[in-house]
Design a protein around this motif. Structure first.
Motif, short mmCIF file in Angstrom:
data_model
loop_
_atom_site.label_atom_id
_atom_site.label_comp_id
_atom_site.label_asym_id
_atom_site.label_seq_id
_atom_site.Cartn_x
_atom_site.Cartn_y
_atom_site.Cartn_z
N GLU A 52 99.01 61.89 72.62
CA GLU A 52 98.62 62.50 73.90
C GLU A 52 98.42 61.36 74.92
O GLU A 52 97.89 60.30 74.56
CB GLU A 52 97.29 63.23 73.68
CG GLU A 52 96.93 64.21 74.74
CD GLU A 52 95.69 65.01 74.31
OE1 GLU A 52 95.69 65.61 73.22
OE2 GLU A 52 94.71 64.98 75.06
N ALA A 53 98.85 61.57 76.16
CA ALA A 53 98.65 60.56 77.20
C ALA A 53 97.35 60.88 77.92
O ALA A 53 97.18 61.97 78.47
CB ALA A 53 99.81 60.58 78.19
N ILE A 54 96.39 59.92 77.87
CA ILE A 54 95.10 60.12 78.52
C ILE A 54 94.80 58.87 79.34
O ILE A 54 94.70 57.77 78.78
CB ILE A 54 93.98 60.36 77.49
CG1 ILE A 54 94.29 61.62 76.69
CG2 ILE A 54 92.62 60.47 78.17
CD1 ILE A 54 93.31 61.92 75.59
N ASP A 55 94.67 59.05 80.65
CA ASP A 55 94.35 57.92 81.54
C ASP A 55 95.28 56.72 81.27
O ASP A 55 94.81 55.61 81.00
CB ASP A 55 92.89 57.47 81.36
CG ASP A 55 91.93 58.58 81.76
OD1 ASP A 55 92.35 59.43 82.57
OD2 ASP A 55 90.81 58.61 81.23
N HIS A 56 96.57 56.96 81.29
CA HIS A 56 97.59 55.91 81.13
C HIS A 56 97.55 55.25 79.75
O HIS A 56 98.09 54.16 79.56
CB HIS A 56 97.45 54.82 82.21
CG HIS A 56 97.39 55.39 83.59
ND1 HIS A 56 98.47 56.03 84.16
CD2 HIS A 56 96.40 55.46 84.49
CE1 HIS A 56 98.14 56.46 85.36
NE2 HIS A 56 96.88 56.14 85.58
N GLU A 57 96.90 55.88 78.81
CA GLU A 57 96.88 55.32 77.46
C GLU A 57 97.41 56.40 76.50
O GLU A 57 97.15 57.58 76.70
CB GLU A 57 95.43 54.95 77.09
CG GLU A 57 95.33 54.16 75.82
CD GLU A 57 93.88 53.79 75.48
OE1 GLU A 57 93.70 52.95 74.61
OE2 GLU A 57 92.95 54.38 76.06
N ILE A 58 98.14 55.97 75.45
CA ILE A 58 98.61 56.93 74.44
C ILE A 58 97.63 56.90 73.28
O ILE A 58 97.38 55.84 72.68
CB ILE A 58 100.02 56.58 73.94
CG1 ILE A 58 101.01 56.44 75.10
CG2 ILE A 58 100.51 57.65 72.94
CD1 ILE A 58 101.16 57.65 75.97
#
Ligand code: SF4
Length: 489
Positions: A164-170
């Motif tokens: 999942e992509a969350i705040d530009h982090e995977i």
């Protein structure tokens, strides 16, 4: 061979070292982590299939390879060769643990967030070299979903890690199976970094090992499933035990609204890859089976036109990948010459059957032969513009497909001709909504053709799925619309 574990033939969960005894001989199953096979592995599988009476290589709904109809155990020499090419675990006792699932388009999918292949390989390496994990239920299963369009997140597994992509982090979101056999795993609100995923899985497996050993001291026979532990302790206590073993903390977060609509057959046919200038091709294998010669020829085709890799899918078909796009037409023509198809809407693309009478004494009907006859009838008489998943099951156990199909046909034990109970759509039960009709196999092709023709003529719009169409009608209405009363009992 590097195993000193005494193994015996099993009636359930066959592996390579522990075949099961079926009606048609011994059945072995090979774990194919991520479904990826290279040329040497494909050749070793063909050599193994040469020793079987069945004449087939089968792809299972966990993207394993299965060979039926062996009349003797796999020889020590053959097992050693399979170990050497990476098709058998170095420790025989852990080889029966379930295959590690990944998207068949991992690394080539235009939509993916993360290439899960290195993680699958690393987890497999770890799992298959831990002799203490042999105590676990062979059904212990792990899945990595990298956010590909060809998603495996709803496949039944004990554990799924879903990117999942969350705040530009995977990150990976942890899902655990809390329900019944065949249920998709549920989000438990835990997020970890990809590099933390293996320590997380290891901590879970170790806690599960300890629990299993405790249970086996009391109940000598039955190995608990991971979901038994979760039901026993509750999810939050379990998660606390896991995080206490980890050298890092994790994020907790509610699940985002799920708007994802999964189409399980979209990988069939020709698709561009994320690598410019290359395509992959999803090949339909009728009932997941290939004659051994077809298997060899597909292997040759993969080596000639691409990188020699076959990718098995949990929908019992396979992909050829990394085909230079100008060569796609030539590859497709050669696949069709093998008697195979590449269209998601071919009637063979979404028909599933359990092993039926030839392989299982519990079966009321010859599901495999009946399914092939039905698919051939539909191919001759109908043109489908959407895939329709039809599932033949020889008994209530529903081994071939655990989730609801569009049309389910349940074999009924009775004297005389093979008879099926017909189910359509979805009501939360295993087979779906009963049409309250039984039908002999002679009647069945005409009845199913009539049902599909009615759907095609009466759906709201061309994009309305078969399932949506039947689910918006009462059963009495459907019986009237399908007008099958004259044909069936
Ligand atoms: S569904 Fe029933 S008949 Fe079919 S393979 Fe499983 S146990 Fe046998």
């Amino acid at each position: 061979m590097s195993s000193n574990v005494a193994l015996s033939k099993s009636a359930i969960c066959p592996g390579l070292f522990v075949p099961s005894i079926a009606q048609d001989g011994l059945l072995v199953r090979l774990r194919i982590p991520g479904g990826l096979l290279n040329v040497a592995q494909c050749e070793a599988i063909a050599a193994l299939a040469d020793d079987a009476d069945s004449g087939f290589v089968e792809v299972t709904n966990r993207a394993n390879i299965q060979i039926r109809g062996l009349q003797a155990d796999v020889s020590i020499e053959a097992l050693e060769h399979l170990q050497a090419v990476g098709l058998a675990s170095p420790i025989a006792a852990v080889d029966a643990l379930r295959n590690i699932m990944g998207s068949p388009t991992a690394g080539i999918d235009r939509q993916q967030l993360l290439d899960t292949r290195p993680l699958i390989a690393a987890w497999n390496e770890y799992l298959t070299t831990r002799p203490d994990f042999a105590v676990l239920s062979p059904k212990f299963s792990v899945c990595f979903d990298g956010g590909e369009a060809v998603s495996v997140r709803d496949r039944p597994n004990d554990i799924s890690l879903v990117a999942e992509a969350i705040d530009h982090e995977i990150l990976f979101r942890l899902h655990l199976n809390l329900g019944d056999r065949g249920d998709a795993p549920c989000d438990v609100g835990v997020l970890v970094k990809p590099q933390e995923s293996l320590p997380l899985l290891s901590a879970i497996a170790e806690i599960y090992c300890d629990y299993t050993e405790q249970v086996l001291k009391i109940e000598k026979q039955r190995k608990p499933r991971l979901r038994d532990l979760l039901h026993d302790w509750g999810v939050e206590l379990f998660l606390q035990q896991v995080v206490d073993r980890l050298p890092f903390s994790w994020q907790r977060s509610e699940s985002p609204a799920n708007t994802l609509l999964l189409n399980h057959y979209q990988h069939l046919g020709v698709h561009s890859q994320r690598q410019a200038g290359f395509s992959y091709m999803g090949v339909v294998l009728p009932l997941g089976r290939l004659e051994t010669q077809q298997w060899r020829e597909l292997t040759t085709l993969a080596a000639r036109y691409s990188n020699g890799i076959l990718r098995l899918t949990p929908w019992q078909n396979l992909l050829l990948t990394d085909i230079p796009t100008p060569k796609v037409a030539a590859v497709q023509a050669e696949i069709e010459q093998l008697g195979l198809y590449v269209s998601a809407t071919h009637p063979h693309s979404a028909i599933v059957a359990c092993s039926g009478l030839s392989g299982c004494k519990a079966s009321a009907t010859d599901t495999q032969e009946n399914a092939l006859t039905l698919a051939n009838h539909l191919a001759e008489h109908l043109t489908l513009d959407r895939s329709i998943n039809i599932h033949f099951s020889g008994c209530e156990k529903s081994c071939a497909q655990h989730h609801t199909s569009d049309i389910a046909l349940l074999g009924i034990a009775q004297e005389g001709e093979a008879t099926y109970q017909i189910y359509v759509g979805d009501d939360g039960s295993k087979f779906g909504r009963s049409l309250d009709k039984t039908c002999t196999f002679t009647q069945l092709p005409t009845v199913i053709e009539q049902i599909i023709r009615t759907y095609q003529a009466k759906r709201f719009h061309p994009n309305e799925t078969f399932r949506a169409f039947v689910n918006r009608h009462e059963i009495a209405e459907l019986k009237q619309l399908f007008n099958i009363a004259q044909v069936v009992s």
